[in-house]
Design an enzyme around this catalytic site. Structure first.
Site, PDB file in Angstrom:
ATOM      1  N   MET A   1       0.832  -1.194   0.000  1.00 47.69           N
ATOM      2  CA  MET A   1       0.000   0.000   0.000  1.00 47.69           C
ATOM      3  C   MET A   1       0.873   1.252   0.000  1.00 47.69           C
ATOM      4  SD  MET A   1      -3.203  -0.825   2.482  1.00 47.69           S
ATOM      5  CE  MET A   1      -4.304  -2.191   2.117  1.00 47.69           C
ATOM      6  N   CYS A   2       0.234   2.397  -0.103  1.00 50.44           N
ATOM      7  CA  CYS A   2       0.913   3.681  -0.189  1.00 50.44           C
ATOM      8  C   CYS A   2       1.447   4.104   1.175  1.00 50.44           C
ATOM      9  CB  CYS A   2      -0.046   4.734  -0.720  1.00 50.44           C
ATOM     10  SG  CYS A   2      -0.880   4.265  -2.254  1.00 50.44           S
ATOM     11  N   GLN A   3       2.198   5.210   1.171  1.00 51.03           N
ATOM     12  CA  GLN A   3       2.723   5.785   2.402  1.00 51.03           C
ATOM     13  C   GLN A   3       2.278   7.240   2.489  1.00 51.03           C
ATOM     14  OE1 GLN A   3       5.443   4.414   4.775  1.00 51.03           O
ATOM     15  NE2 GLN A   3       4.398   2.559   4.101  1.00 51.03           N
TER      16      GLN A   3
END
Length: 251
Positions: A1-3
């Site tokens: 997933m994104c940060q």
């Protein structure tokens, strides 16, 4: 997933130390990066669908003298939507004569709300659809410009509806406050006097904040994963919404 990375402070503050820590995670999160920061009522907004590791725009941002009270940054690992500029976070919209900025980490499954003409996504991500829906629902809930406390109450009512579709970790700001919601993974820290030397978690880079701050300065930093060593990062509880104003969380 994104940060995700967010910063809220009581005085215009340099975010580049934290942004360097976020950009260092772009090897895994290589599907784009973006940063948005407020200067008064104005907004500077930089996005690129290339990795922050190789993007010339990222190099420009690293050398830009950012001083802001509210910042949202994001490095993307795509789950929905192609890798393209229009799908790169953070997203921005206007509501009540103010810019709003939003970034999301997670995955909302089969989330296709009915959206009216004022708030329509440009790209094809679940994240931008969620942002448009939030803006639409805030506009429907308040006939005039609400207070931060009223906005927080409305957002707290809306968050469970988005959580029902999957993972929804997000940052949202209108330049007056920064709202953060963690459904699975989000952390924050409060940085204030006495300041000291801090080292990034993923890189041999440190800074002594005592050399660049005053006893009155306060900064809240929000990130998906702790960015630094030896600081008191606090994990969000699942489903928790917090609002930060002038470097402190409101009760």
């Amino acid at each position: 997933m994104c940060q995700l990375l967010g910063m809220n402070a009581n005085t215009p503050t340099d975010v580049m130390f934290s942004f360097a820590g976020l950009a260092n995670r772009a090897d895994e999160h290589k599907d784009g990066f973006g940063i948005a920061f407020f200067e008064g009522r104005g907004l500077r907004h930089f996005v690129d669908h290339h990795s922050a590791r190789v993007s010339p725009l990222a190099e420009l941002v690293k050398h830009y003298p950012i001083k802001s009270q509210n910042v949202i940054a994001h490095v993307r690992k795509a789950t929905q939507g192609v890798v393209s500029l229009e799908n790169t976070h953070p997203f921005q919209r206007e509501l009540w004569g103010r810019y709003w900025v939003f970034a999301h980490n997670g995955n909302l499954v089969d989330f296709h709300p009915r959206l009216h003409a004022a708030f329509k996504p440009v790209g094809d991500t679940d994240s931008e659809r969620a942002f448009c829906w939030l803006m639409q629902e805030l506009a429907k809930a308040h006939c005039s410009v609400p207070s931060i406390e009223e906005l927080s109450l409305t957002l707290a009512e809306l968050m469970p509806q988005l959580n029902a579709y999957g993972t929804f970790n997000m940052l949202l700001s209108n330049g007056q406050a920064l709202w953060a919601h963690g459904s699975t993974k989000l952390h924050y820290l409060l940085r204030q006097h006495p300041f000291g030397k801090v080292q990034l978690h993923d890189e041999d880079l440190s800074v002594d904040f005592a050399q660049a701050t005053t006893v009155r300065d306060r900064v809240a930093v929000i990130a998906t994963e702790p960015l630094t060593r030896d600081e008191a990062w606090v994990a969000f509880e699942p489903g928790q919404l917090k609002v930060f104003v002038d470097g402190l969380p409101l009760a």
